[in-house]
Design a protein around this motif. Structure first.
Motif, PDB file in Angstrom:
ATOM      1  N   GLY A 231       0.802  -1.210   0.000  1.00  0.00           N
ATOM      2  CA  GLY A 231       0.000   0.000   0.000  1.00  0.00           C
ATOM      3  C   GLY A 231       0.838   1.265   0.000  1.00  0.00           C
ATOM      4  O   GLY A 231       0.460   2.270  -0.607  1.00  0.00           O
ATOM      5  N   ILE A 232       1.985   1.221   0.676  1.00  0.00           N
ATOM      6  CA  ILE A 232       2.839   2.412   0.782  1.00  0.00           C
ATOM      7  C   ILE A 232       3.782   2.552  -0.408  1.00  0.00           C
ATOM      8  O   ILE A 232       3.903   3.628  -1.004  1.00  0.00           O
ATOM      9  CB  ILE A 232       3.658   2.370   2.089  1.00  0.00           C
ATOM     10  CG1 ILE A 232       2.719   2.393   3.298  1.00  0.00           C
ATOM     11  CG2 ILE A 232       4.628   3.545   2.155  1.00  0.00           C
ATOM     12  CD1 ILE A 232       3.434   2.223   4.624  1.00  0.00           C
ATOM     13  N   PHE A 233       4.448   1.453  -0.759  1.00  0.00           N
ATOM     14  CA  PHE A 233       5.500   1.535  -1.764  1.00  0.00           C
ATOM     15  C   PHE A 233       5.145   0.898  -3.104  1.00  0.00           C
ATOM     16  O   PHE A 233       5.755   1.216  -4.128  1.00  0.00           O
ATOM     17  CB  PHE A 233       6.785   0.868  -1.231  1.00  0.00           C
ATOM     18  CG  PHE A 233       7.307   1.486   0.023  1.00  0.00           C
ATOM     19  CD1 PHE A 233       7.942   2.721  -0.002  1.00  0.00           C
ATOM     20  CD2 PHE A 233       7.160   0.853   1.252  1.00  0.00           C
ATOM     21  CE1 PHE A 233       8.430   3.299   1.157  1.00  0.00           C
ATOM     22  CE2 PHE A 233       7.633   1.413   2.417  1.00  0.00           C
ATOM     23  CZ  PHE A 233       8.271   2.646   2.371  1.00  0.00           C
ATOM     24  N   GLY A 234       4.181  -0.025  -3.113  1.00  0.00           N
ATOM     25  CA  GLY A 234       3.886  -0.748  -4.343  1.00  0.00           C
ATOM     26  C   GLY A 234       5.063  -1.636  -4.707  1.00  0.00           C
ATOM     27  O   GLY A 234       5.754  -2.176  -3.854  1.00  0.00           O
ATOM     28  N   GLY A 235       5.305  -1.793  -5.992  1.00  0.00           N
ATOM     29  CA  GLY A 235       6.468  -2.554  -6.437  1.00  0.00           C
ATOM     30  C   GLY A 235       6.301  -4.053  -6.301  1.00  0.00           C
ATOM     31  O   GLY A 235       5.181  -4.564  -6.243  1.00  0.00           O
ATOM     32  N   LEU A 236       7.427  -4.755  -6.198  1.00  0.00           N
ATOM     33  CA  LEU A 236       7.420  -6.208  -6.257  1.00  0.00           C
ATOM     34  C   LEU A 236       7.940  -6.891  -4.995  1.00  0.00           C
ATOM     35  O   LEU A 236       7.937  -8.104  -4.912  1.00  0.00           O
ATOM     36  CB  LEU A 236       8.287  -6.663  -7.444  1.00  0.00           C
ATOM     37  CG  LEU A 236       7.835  -6.207  -8.836  1.00  0.00           C
ATOM     38  CD1 LEU A 236       8.925  -6.508  -9.852  1.00  0.00           C
ATOM     39  CD2 LEU A 236       6.550  -6.907  -9.215  1.00  0.00           C
ATOM     40  N   MET A 237       8.400  -6.094  -4.033  1.00  0.00           N
ATOM     41  CA  MET A 237       9.097  -6.711  -2.903  1.00  0.00           C
ATOM     42  C   MET A 237       8.216  -6.960  -1.682  1.00  0.00           C
ATOM     43  O   MET A 237       8.676  -7.521  -0.691  1.00  0.00           O
ATOM     44  CB  MET A 237      10.290  -5.847  -2.493  1.00  0.00           C
ATOM     45  CG  MET A 237       9.918  -4.448  -2.018  1.00  0.00           C
ATOM     46  SD  MET A 237      11.375  -3.490  -1.487  1.00  0.00           S
ATOM     47  CE  MET A 237      12.229  -3.257  -3.047  1.00  0.00           C
ATOM     48  N   TYR A 238       6.949  -6.581  -1.746  1.00  0.00           N
ATOM     49  CA  TYR A 238       6.114  -6.615  -0.551  1.00  0.00           C
ATOM     50  C   TYR A 238       5.917  -8.022   0.020  1.00  0.00           C
ATOM     51  O   TYR A 238       5.925  -8.212   1.233  1.00  0.00           O
ATOM     52  CB  TYR A 238       4.758  -5.959  -0.841  1.00  0.00           C
ATOM     53  CG  TYR A 238       3.941  -6.622  -1.916  1.00  0.00           C
ATOM     54  CD1 TYR A 238       2.893  -7.482  -1.599  1.00  0.00           C
ATOM     55  CD2 TYR A 238       4.200  -6.380  -3.271  1.00  0.00           C
ATOM     56  CE1 TYR A 238       2.133  -8.084  -2.584  1.00  0.00           C
ATOM     57  CE2 TYR A 238       3.442  -6.981  -4.261  1.00  0.00           C
ATOM     58  CZ  TYR A 238       2.419  -7.828  -3.919  1.00  0.00           C
ATOM     59  OH  TYR A 238       1.671  -8.438  -4.894  1.00  0.00           O
TER      60      TYR A 238
END
Length: 269
Positions: A231-238
Motif C-alpha cells: 500500500g505504501i510503496f507498491g512494487g514487487l518486494m512486498y
C-alpha cells in the motif's frame, strides 16, 4: 534414501511441482528461456550449496534444498532476465542459507531473501511467470493441486489460510479506501503470485513454525506487513518483506518465551 522415498518427502513434492510448473509454463508460452534460466539457477544454487557445505565440513549432504531454491528463483524472475542476474540471485539466496543461521537452521527463506536482494542490487524484473499469470485463468488449478499436496504434506494449512484470508481482506479494504494500487493486487497475475507464494514459499518448514497457534500468527503477520508495504510503496518486494518479517518472528518469539519461562524459575530459587 532411494529416489522413490525422496519423492514422497516434502522436498520431493515441492521439487516435482516446480519442475511441472516450469515445463507447463514454458511449453504453453512456446518460450524455452525459462527452462534455460532454470538450469542456470539450479546449477549455480547446487554448486554454491555444495561449496558452502564442504567449507562447513558436512559429512552427508544432498543439495535438494538448493535445487528447490533455484527452481523458485527461475519461476519468479522474468524469463528475459540475463544469466548473471539469475546466477547472482541464486548465490545470494544460498549464502543467506549458510551465513544467516540460528541453531544450524536458516533464519530467512533463502529464495525470498535472494529475490529481495536481486530487486535492490539488480533492479530485477520479477514476472512470477511460473505461477501461470500469463496463462488462461483455469490454469490456476495446477497451482492449487500442487499447493494442496505440499501444504498437506508439511501440515501448514493454518498458516496458508491465515495468510491468504488476512491478505485479501486487507487488500479489499485498501481498494475500497483507494489506498495505493491495492485493487491491482486482486487481479491476475498478482493473485497467481500470492497463491504461489503462500503455497510454496510461506510453507517452508525450516523457516516457519510447526505449532498451529504460531502458524496463524506467522501467516497474519506476513500478510499484514506485505499488504502495508504494498500500500505504501507498491512494487514487487512486498511479499518477500512480509515473509522475512515472519521468519524473524519464527526465530525470536520462541526465544523470548523460553527466557520468560526460565526467569521466574530462577527467581524462585
Amino acid at each position: 534414501m532411494t529416489a522413490n522415498q525422496w519423492m514422497k518427502t516434502p522436498k520431493g513434492y515441492v521439487a516435482a511441482s516446480m519442475v511441472f510448473f516450469l515445463l507447463i509454463a514454458s511449453f504453453w508460452s512456446q518460450d524455452i528461456s525459462g527452462i534455460y534460466n532454470g538450469l542456470i539457477a539450479v546449477g549455480v544454487s547446487s554448486a554454491a550449496d555444495m561449496i558452502c557445505s564442504r567449507i562447513a565440513k558436512r559429512k552427508r549432504f544432498m543439495p535438494d534444498g538448493a535445487v528447490i531454491t533455484g527452481l523458485i528463483i527461475a519461476l519468479i524472475l522474468g524469463t528475459t532476465s540475463p544469466w548473471y542476474m539469475v546466477a547472482g540471485t541464486s548465490i545470494m539466496a544460498i549464502l543467506s542459507k549458510h551465513l544467516l543461521v540460528y541453531k544450524k537452521k536458516p533464519i530467512f527463506n533463502p529464495a525470498a531473501f535472494g529475490l529481495l536482494l536481486s530487486i535492490l542490487f539488480f533492479r530485477s524484473g520479477q514476472s512470477w511467470w511460473g505461477a501461470f499469470g500469463d496463462l488462461p485463468a483455469w490454469s490456476v488449478v495446477f497451482l492449487l493441486i500442487g499447493g494442496y499436496m505440499v501444504t498437506n504434506r508439511v501440515n501448514k494449512f493454518p498458516q496458508v489460510f491465515s495468510f491468504l484470508g488476512t491478505y485479501f481482506i486487507l487488500l479489499l479494504i485498501m481498494g475500497i479506501l483507494n489506498v495505493g494500487d491495492a485493487t491491482d493486487a486482486l487481479r491476475s497475475p498478482f493473485i497467481n503470485a500470492s497463491l504461489f507464494f503462500a503455497l510454496f514459499m510461506l510453507t517452508d518448514p525450516p523457516t516457519s513454525p510447526a505449532k498451529v497457534k504460531d502458524q496463524v500468527i506467522f501467516g497474519i503477520l506476513s500478510a499484514v506487513v506485505g499488504a502495508v508495504i504494498y500500500g505504501i510503496f507498491g512494487g514487487l518486494m512486498y511479499l518477500f518483506i512480509g515473509l522475512l518479517v515472519g521468519n524473524l518472528y519464527h526465530i525470536l518469539v520462541p526465544k523470548f518465551r523460553n527466557a520468560a519461562i526460565i526467569k521466574p524459575v530462577s527467581q524462585s530459587r
